[in-house]
Design an enzyme around this catalytic site. Structure first.
Site, PDB file in Angstrom:
ATOM      1  N   LYS A  39       0.820  -1.220   0.000  1.00 60.85           N
ATOM      2  CA  LYS A  39       0.000   0.000   0.000  1.00 60.85           C
ATOM      3  C   LYS A  39       0.850   1.264   0.000  1.00 60.85           C
ATOM      4  O   LYS A  39       0.458   2.272  -0.599  1.00 60.85           O
ATOM      5  CB  LYS A  39      -0.977   0.005   1.172  1.00 60.85           C
ATOM      6  N   ARG A 134      -8.623  -0.591  16.171  1.00 62.36           N
ATOM      7  CA  ARG A 134      -8.914  -0.285  14.780  1.00 62.36           C
ATOM      8  C   ARG A 134      -9.956  -1.317  14.366  1.00 62.36           C
ATOM      9  O   ARG A 134     -11.052  -1.317  14.895  1.00 62.36           O
ATOM     10  CB  ARG A 134      -7.639  -0.291  13.920  1.00 62.36           C
TER      11      ARG A 134
END
Length: 371
Positions: A39, A134
């Site tokens: 990413k 998260r």
């Protein structure tokens, strides 16, 4: 853009390859396989092929667009979608990703429908909440979720995982890794299944890994920053024998003048709504380089010269040149943090130049949008 255009980020493929080889060998000594996280480089096929050639078999990304980019470049890897899929992208996930990480039954149901229509099996890893807050299923709910998943067509549960040191900064400890191992063993026993992937975290797991002799059921880590910047991510300490400078930002001086160090006139907000404050240091050798906050997290840049970054606007970064004689047209180089790397690789205004190794992909594959 031409590779020598500025601003540009120089990508040393040989140093990245070295880091990959070292990390694959290091973690492999205790039975841990690496997912190479792409990413930060936006699924760049050139970098992805280096990762593959140096021993990584699984490439993981948070965006389907990046996985699609690598697929279109004929990168032969097992592709993992890191971020929990959106309901609206279930068909794309099944089409482009071999495995996805999930936390929501409603999404997994959509993946089941898409996989069944596609006459395929989509593999999933369930993420478990272990403190960082998260993504993740609460551990007490895990068995109920799995019970439901095992009834779905087109879905194969292949693993569980946890995330650390991303949102909450929570460290992956021996206790948390042991807890994850216990969860994995309990699932295998209760449901008579084999979990082939127990992914215990990311580049923040280096210190845990070094401190234990037995990694339990943990057999996978998702590694990005350690590959690209050669460090662990709890304290950003360099990992021995890794390069920390595989990426370098190069920006060009577009103005160089003697100016006051403190703005003068009536002061209001700056371009981003802040009320800036400046120390009066007298007259200063001030330079401007051709990059700004639209392109990079400027706070993540470290000049390689003995100069100081004063701040930035959208398109300008202001420099105190100190004793360095910076002239218009000079190139200034910066080391980058992970946040700076991510923003630079994402910006279409920053050219990418590959150095240090023969490129294996003949032409860069541009970022595309899903259709």
């Amino acid at each position: 853009m031409e590779p020598n255009h500025t601003p540009r980020i120089e990508i040393n493929l040989a140093k990245i390859g070295h880091n990959v080889k070292q990390l694959v060998e290091l973690y492999g000594k205790k039975g841990i396989e690496i997912m190479g996280v792409t990413k930060a480089v936006c699924g760049d096929p050139v970098v992805a092929e280096v990762l593959m050639n140096k021993g990584i078999l699984m490439l993981a990304d948070s965006r389907i667009t990046n996985i699609q980019r690598m697929q279109n470049a004929k990168i032969k890897a097992q592709f993992v979608l890191l971020r929990t899929p959106a309901l609206s992208e279930a068909n794309l996930v099944v089409k482009y990703a071999d495995i996805s990480m999930n936390t929501e039954l409603s999404v997994i149901n959509e993946l089941s429908i898409a996989a069944t229509k596609n006459k395929s099996i989509h593999k999933i890893i369930l993420m478990v909440e272990m403190g960082d807050l998260r993504e993740g299923i609460m551990p007490k709910d895990l068995e109920e979720v799995i019970q439901e998943i095992l009834t779905l067509k087109g879905i194969q549960l292949v693993g569980i995982g946890a995330n650390f040191a991303c949102f909450g900064g929570v460290k992956p400890s021996k206790a948390s890794m042991d807890d994850l191992s216990v969860l994995a063993s309990g699932i295998e026993e209760k449901f008579s299944i084999s979990l082939t992937c127990v992914t215990g975290g990311n580049s923040a797991n280096y210190n845990w890994f070094e401190s234990v002799t037995d990694t339990g059921k943990i057999n996978n880590l998702r590694i990005g920053e350690s590959i690209y910047l050669g460090c662990e991510t709890l304290d950003r300490e360099a990992i021995p024998e890794l390069f920390t400078d595989a990426f370098t930002l190069v920006a060009e001086v577009i103005e160089s003048k003697i100016k006051p160090s403190k703005p003068y006139g009536e002061i209001g907000q700056d371009a981003f709504g802040n009320h800036p404050k400046f120390e009066d240091r007298g007259q200063m050798k001030r330079a401007i380089v051709s990059i700004g906050s639209q392109d990079v997290h400027v706070s993540g840049l470290t000049p390689k010269l003995e100069i100081e970054i004063l701040g930035s606007s959208s398109d300008h970064t202001l420099i105190d040149a100190k004793n360095v004689d910076l002239k218009v047209g000079d190139e200034v180089k910066f080391n980058v943090s992970y946040g700076a790397l991510l923003s630079l690789m994402t910006s279409p205004y920053v050219s990418k130049k590959y150095i240090g190794e023969i490129r294996l992909v003949s032409k860069p594959i541009p970022l595309t949008t899903n259709s």
